[in-house]
Design an enzyme around this catalytic site. Structure first.
Site, PDB file in Angstrom:
ATOM      1  N   GLU A   1       0.802  -1.222   0.000  1.00 58.83           N
ATOM      2  CA  GLU A   1       0.000   0.000   0.000  1.00 58.83           C
ATOM      3  C   GLU A   1       0.838   1.277   0.000  1.00 58.83           C
ATOM      4  O   GLU A   1       0.308   2.359  -0.247  1.00 58.83           O
ATOM      5  CB  GLU A   1      -0.953  -0.011   1.204  1.00 58.83           C
ATOM      6  CG  GLU A   1      -1.981  -1.136   1.140  1.00 58.83           C
ATOM      7  CD  GLU A   1      -2.822  -1.279   2.395  1.00 58.83           C
ATOM      8  OE1 GLU A   1      -3.917  -1.841   2.298  1.00 58.83           O
ATOM      9  OE2 GLU A   1      -2.375  -0.829   3.473  1.00 58.83           O
TER      10      GLU A   1
ATOM     11  N   ASP B   1     -11.765  -6.110  -1.999  1.00 62.25           N
ATOM     12  CA  ASP B   1     -12.634  -7.280  -1.851  1.00 62.25           C
ATOM     13  C   ASP B   1     -14.022  -6.807  -1.454  1.00 62.25           C
ATOM     14  O   ASP B   1     -14.230  -5.625  -1.183  1.00 62.25           O
ATOM     15  CB  ASP B   1     -12.070  -8.252  -0.804  1.00 62.25           C
ATOM     16  CG  ASP B   1     -11.967  -7.611   0.577  1.00 62.25           C
ATOM     17  OD1 ASP B   1     -12.968  -7.661   1.313  1.00 62.25           O
ATOM     18  OD2 ASP B   1     -10.907  -7.052   0.909  1.00 62.25           O
TER      19      ASP B   1
END
EC number: 3.2.2.9
Length: 228
Positions: A11, A196
């Site tokens: 990230e 997700d």
């Protein structure tokens, strides 16, 4: 100085690799990377996963580097069924989904003596919204909720949606970062991307699409920095 916080290596690596005049220091086992991004001074840190790691890293960042603003980047699980993997998430409010002091008269998700929700900086929300329009990305502004659990089952998802019907996404650090910023009076915004759908297939989806989410959120943060 602009502070950028992400929980995982995936990230923060994209943004870190774009820094010029890169310098690295470590404080209390937390690594901070300073440099120039889009002609702006920035400091990037990989906080580690979870609320305590996020709060520690944010506190260290604020005390050491005195940032003018903090941006939380990374991935999140979608709770809003209109969202898809890669869509950009912009916080207006953030709350804990695993805090319960209702026995003392507080709202579910509220930490005693703290606000019901931590509000992102309105000017930053407007800036990010402009950026995603320019990039022609699919994005949503709304409530993000945080807790110390990866939401990977339908049952977990339903419990959170019942408690927070308006929540668009769930993750594990943003509200701790926001609370720390609130206490230090530092403006913040959360800019994440969907990895997700926070359901029974979340673990598989997260592993498969984390990189896509990281690219999407990092591109948005980079563009935001250029506008600040």
């Amino acid at each position: 100085m602009i502070g950028i916080i992400g929980a995982m290596e995936e990230e923060v690596t994209i943004l870190k690799n774009k820094l010029t005049q890169l310098s690295e220091i470590s404080v209390a086992h937390v690594k901070f990377y300073t440099g120039i991004l889009k002609d702006r001074e920035v400091v990037i840190t990989q906080s580690g996963i979870g609320k305590v790691n996020a709060a520690i890293s944010t506190t260290l960042l604020i005390n050491k580097f005195k940032p003018d603003i903090i941006i939380n980047t990374g991935s999140a699980g979608a709770l809003d069924e209109s969202l898809n993997v890669g869509d950009v998430l912009i916080s207006d409010d953030v709350k804990y989904h695993d805090a319960d002091a209702t026995a003392f008269g507080y709202e579910y998700g509220q930490i005693p003596q703290m606000p019901v929700a931590f509000q992102s900086s309105k000017p930053l929300i407007e800036k990010v919204s402009q950026v995603v329009q320019q990039q022609q990305l699919t994005a949503k502004v709304g409530l993000i909720v945080s807790g110390d659990s990866f939401i990977g089952s339908v049952e977990q998802r339903q419990k959170i949606k019942k408690a927070f019907p308006n929540a668009m996404a769930v993750e594990m650090e943003a509200t701790a970062i926001a609370q720390t910023c609130y206490q230090f009076n530092v403006p913040f915004v959360v800019v994440r991307a969907v990895s997700d759908l926070a359901n029974g297939e979340a673990e598989i989806s997260f592993e498969a699409f984390l990189e896509k989410a990281a690219v999407s959120s990092s591109q948005t943060v980079e563009a935001l920095v250029s506008q600040l």
